[in-house]
Design a protein around this motif. Structure first.
Motif, PDB file in Angstrom:
ATOM      1  N   VAL A  13       0.867  -1.177   0.000  1.00 39.64           N
ATOM      2  CA  VAL A  13       0.000   0.000   0.000  1.00 39.64           C
ATOM      3  C   VAL A  13       0.903   1.226   0.000  1.00 39.64           C
ATOM      4  N   SER A  14       0.684   2.119  -0.951  1.00 39.68           N
ATOM      5  CA  SER A  14       1.493   3.329  -1.052  1.00 39.68           C
ATOM      6  C   SER A  14       0.757   4.483  -0.393  1.00 39.68           C
ATOM      7  N   LEU A  15       1.354   5.049   0.667  1.00 43.99           N
ATOM      8  CA  LEU A  15       0.796   6.247   1.289  1.00 43.99           C
ATOM      9  C   LEU A  15       1.023   7.389   0.313  1.00 43.99           C
ATOM     10  N   PHE A  16      -0.040   7.957  -0.200  1.00 42.18           N
ATOM     11  CA  PHE A  16       0.056   8.728  -1.431  1.00 42.18           C
ATOM     12  C   PHE A  16      -0.735  10.020  -1.368  1.00 42.18           C
ATOM     13  N   SER A  17      -0.066  11.133  -1.679  1.00 42.67           N
ATOM     14  CA  SER A  17      -0.742  12.433  -1.738  1.00 42.67           C
ATOM     15  C   SER A  17      -0.798  12.980  -3.153  1.00 42.67           C
ATOM     16  N   GLY A  18       0.038  12.437  -4.044  1.00 36.42           N
ATOM     17  CA  GLY A  18       0.190  13.000  -5.382  1.00 36.42           C
ATOM     18  C   GLY A  18       1.372  13.939  -5.471  1.00 36.42           C
ATOM     19  N   GLY A  19       1.974  14.265  -4.321  1.00 35.20           N
ATOM     20  CA  GLY A  19       3.162  15.097  -4.291  1.00 35.20           C
ATOM     21  C   GLY A  19       4.395  14.328  -4.731  1.00 35.20           C
ATOM     22  N   LYS A  20       5.503  15.027  -4.907  1.00 30.39           N
ATOM     23  CA  LYS A  20       6.720  14.423  -5.462  1.00 30.39           C
ATOM     24  C   LYS A  20       7.278  13.306  -4.583  1.00 30.39           C
ATOM     25  N   ASP A  21       7.255  13.479  -3.265  1.00 37.48           N
ATOM     26  CA  ASP A  21       7.900  12.503  -2.389  1.00 37.48           C
ATOM     27  C   ASP A  21       7.144  11.174  -2.342  1.00 37.48           C
ATOM     28  N   SER A  22       5.836  11.237  -2.154  1.00 38.30           N
ATOM     29  CA  SER A  22       5.057   9.994  -2.135  1.00 38.30           C
ATOM     30  C   SER A  22       5.038   9.354  -3.514  1.00 38.30           C
ATOM     31  N   SER A  23       5.058  10.176  -4.569  1.00 38.57           N
ATOM     32  CA  SER A  23       5.086   9.637  -5.929  1.00 38.57           C
ATOM     33  C   SER A  23       6.418   8.942  -6.209  1.00 38.57           C
ATOM     34  N   TRP A  24       7.506   9.518  -5.701  1.00 40.96           N
ATOM     35  CA  TRP A  24       8.816   8.887  -5.891  1.00 40.96           C
ATOM     36  C   TRP A  24       8.896   7.561  -5.135  1.00 40.96           C
ATOM     37  N   THR A  37      -0.773  -2.668  -4.721  1.00 42.24           N
ATOM     38  CA  THR A  37      -2.158  -2.950  -5.113  1.00 42.24           C
ATOM     39  C   THR A  37      -3.119  -1.828  -4.738  1.00 42.24           C
ATOM     40  N   HIS A  38      -2.685  -0.948  -3.829  1.00 42.75           N
ATOM     41  CA  HIS A  38      -3.555   0.141  -3.386  1.00 42.75           C
ATOM     42  C   HIS A  38      -2.732   1.396  -3.096  1.00 42.75           C
ATOM     43  N   LEU A  39      -3.346   2.538  -3.387  1.00 43.76           N
ATOM     44  CA  LEU A  39      -2.856   3.817  -2.904  1.00 43.76           C
ATOM     45  C   LEU A  39      -3.782   4.256  -1.772  1.00 43.76           C
ATOM     46  N   LEU A  40      -3.204   4.913  -0.765  1.00 38.07           N
ATOM     47  CA  LEU A  40      -4.027   5.382   0.347  1.00 38.07           C
ATOM     48  C   LEU A  40      -3.757   6.872   0.536  1.00 38.07           C
ATOM     49  N   THR A  41      -4.791   7.678   0.325  1.00 35.49           N
ATOM     50  CA  THR A  41      -4.667   9.128   0.407  1.00 35.49           C
ATOM     51  C   THR A  41      -5.453   9.659   1.592  1.00 35.49           C
ATOM     52  N   VAL A  42      -4.787  10.495   2.368  1.00 42.85           N
ATOM     53  CA  VAL A  42      -5.435  11.158   3.495  1.00 42.85           C
ATOM     54  C   VAL A  42      -5.768  12.588   3.091  1.00 42.85           C
ATOM     55  N   HIS A  43      -7.016  12.987   3.283  1.00 39.87           N
ATOM     56  CA  HIS A  43      -7.429  14.374   3.058  1.00 39.87           C
ATOM     57  C   HIS A  43      -7.555  15.042   4.430  1.00 39.87           C
ATOM     58  N   PRO A  44      -6.480  15.644   4.912  1.00 42.54           N
ATOM     59  CA  PRO A  44      -6.487  16.154   6.283  1.00 42.54           C
ATOM     60  C   PRO A  44      -7.050  17.562   6.382  1.00 42.54           C
ATOM     61  N   SER A  45      -7.159  18.033   7.609  1.00 39.93           N
ATOM     62  CA  SER A  45      -7.534  19.423   7.832  1.00 39.93           C
ATOM     63  C   SER A  45      -6.342  20.314   7.485  1.00 39.93           C
ATOM     64  N   GLU A  46      -6.581  21.610   7.378  1.00 38.22           N
ATOM     65  CA  GLU A  46      -5.547  22.535   6.931  1.00 38.22           C
ATOM     66  C   GLU A  46      -4.386  22.656   7.912  1.00 38.22           C
ATOM     67  N   ASP A  47      -4.609  22.313   9.192  1.00 40.92           N
ATOM     68  CA  ASP A  47      -3.550  22.460  10.191  1.00 40.92           C
ATOM     69  C   ASP A  47      -2.917  21.118  10.546  1.00 40.92           C
ATOM     70  N   SER A  48      -2.879  20.201   9.582  1.00 41.38           N
ATOM     71  CA  SER A  48      -2.328  18.874   9.835  1.00 41.38           C
ATOM     72  C   SER A  48      -0.824  18.936  10.098  1.00 41.38           C
ATOM     73  N   TYR A  49      -0.381  18.125  11.062  1.00 43.00           N
ATOM     74  CA  TYR A  49       1.043  17.973  11.343  1.00 43.00           C
ATOM     75  C   TYR A  49       1.642  16.771  10.616  1.00 43.00           C
ATOM     76  N   MET A  50       0.794  15.861  10.179  1.00 43.34           N
ATOM     77  CA  MET A  50       1.282  14.585   9.650  1.00 43.34           C
ATOM     78  C   MET A  50       1.274  14.491   8.137  1.00 43.34           C
ATOM     79  N   TYR A  51       0.378  15.230   7.471  1.00 43.91           N
ATOM     80  CA  TYR A  51       0.116  14.945   6.067  1.00 43.91           C
ATOM     81  C   TYR A  51       0.269  16.168   5.162  1.00 43.91           C
ATOM     82  N   HIS A  52       0.597  15.854   3.905  1.00 43.21           N
ATOM     83  CA  HIS A  52       0.569  16.829   2.819  1.00 43.21           C
ATOM     84  C   HIS A  52      -0.873  17.324   2.678  1.00 43.21           C
ATOM     85  N   VAL A  53      -1.067  18.649   2.649  1.00 40.66           N
ATOM     86  CA  VAL A  53      -2.427  19.189   2.692  1.00 40.66           C
ATOM     87  C   VAL A  53      -3.005  19.591   1.337  1.00 40.66           C
TER      88      VAL A  53
END
Length: 247
Positions: A13-24, A37-53
């Motif tokens: 499972v690829s933790l995936f935002s569509g940004g360069k780092d997760s894509s690489w 077999t799967h991509l997993l994308t998190v759509h976080p709140s604007e003040d997320s500490y963990m994820y590409h927003v």
């Protein structure tokens, strides 16, 4: 939380935002013959500490172009409102991701083998993802971890990644950087800004965020139209239309 035993199939499972780092990380995993077999994308709140927003909604087009099933986690799945500090918020933001992986594991023959992550230097993120993988008894593939940022950037460009900057928030980065292509000239300018202001060449400290519109892992490029918003010291693009083009 324990995942399925006796794993036989290879399911990454690829933790995936569509940004360069997760894509690489995804690209490298596919190049190593890991069966993503799967991509997993998190759509976080604007003040997320963990994820590409910014613009994670484009991940659906990227998944379609890559031909890999996408799982999405929405902001409503998060409850970090009562977190007393960044550490607690980071832990709480990880919970829906861990739950989603556990649920997916139950549906896959042999369970999940591991996840890919695009972290470069953030111990805050990586330590939490590593701990999650340990709890779930799965592997972690983090091909960017502790690598030289300039070398990584050059490798992405040489591989055929087309990368645009979708958000900036650092000294030296003004509105002209929004929508700009991350190419060798841009990398050189970022190196100068690193010397002058400490801007990370790959934006690892949140200085800027990116989206990959094309690359060798994609069968069709992602064509976007957008406007820009600038708020004095930081800004972002607002995508108004996005479609898959043709190669």
């Amino acid at each position: 939380m324990k995942l399925s035993d006796n794993k036989q199939s290879d399911h990454w499972v690829s933790l995936f935002s569509g940004g360069k780092d997760s894509s690489w990380a995804l690209y490298r995993a596919l190049g190593d013959d890991r069966d993503v077999t799967h991509l997993l994308t998190v759509h976080p709140s604007e003040d997320s500490y963990m994820y590409h927003v910014p613009e994670t909604g484009l991940a659906q087009l990227a998944a379609e172009s890559a031909g890999i099933e996408l799982i999405e986690i929405d902001p409503d799945d998060f409850d970090a409102s009562s977190a007393v500090n960044a550490s607690t918020q980071g832990d709480r933001e990880l919970e829906p991701l861990e739950n989603a992986l556990a649920e997916l594991d139950e549906t896959l023959t042999g369970g999940i083998t591991g996840v890919t992550a695009g972290a470069v230097e953030s111990e805050f993120q990586t330590s939490r993802i590593r701990g999650m993988c340990d709890r779930l008894d799965i592997e972690l593939f983090a091909p960017l971890w502790q690598r030289d940022p300039m070398t990584l950037g050059k490798n992405m460009i040489a591989a055929g990644f087309e990368i645009i900057i979708v958000q900036v928030a650092a000294r030296g980065l003004d509105s002209s950087w929004l929508g700009r292509t991350l190419d060798t000239k841009t990398l050189s300018e970022l190196a100068t800004l690193n010397d002058r202001y400490g801007v990370h060449v790959l934006g690892e400290g949140g200085e800027f965020e990116t989206f990959v519109t094309d690359g060798p892992h994609l069968s069709r490029p992602i064509e976007i139209e957008y406007t820009t918003t600038w708020k004095g010291t930081h800004g972002y693009i607002d995508v108004t239309n996005a479609t898959l083009g043709s190669k």
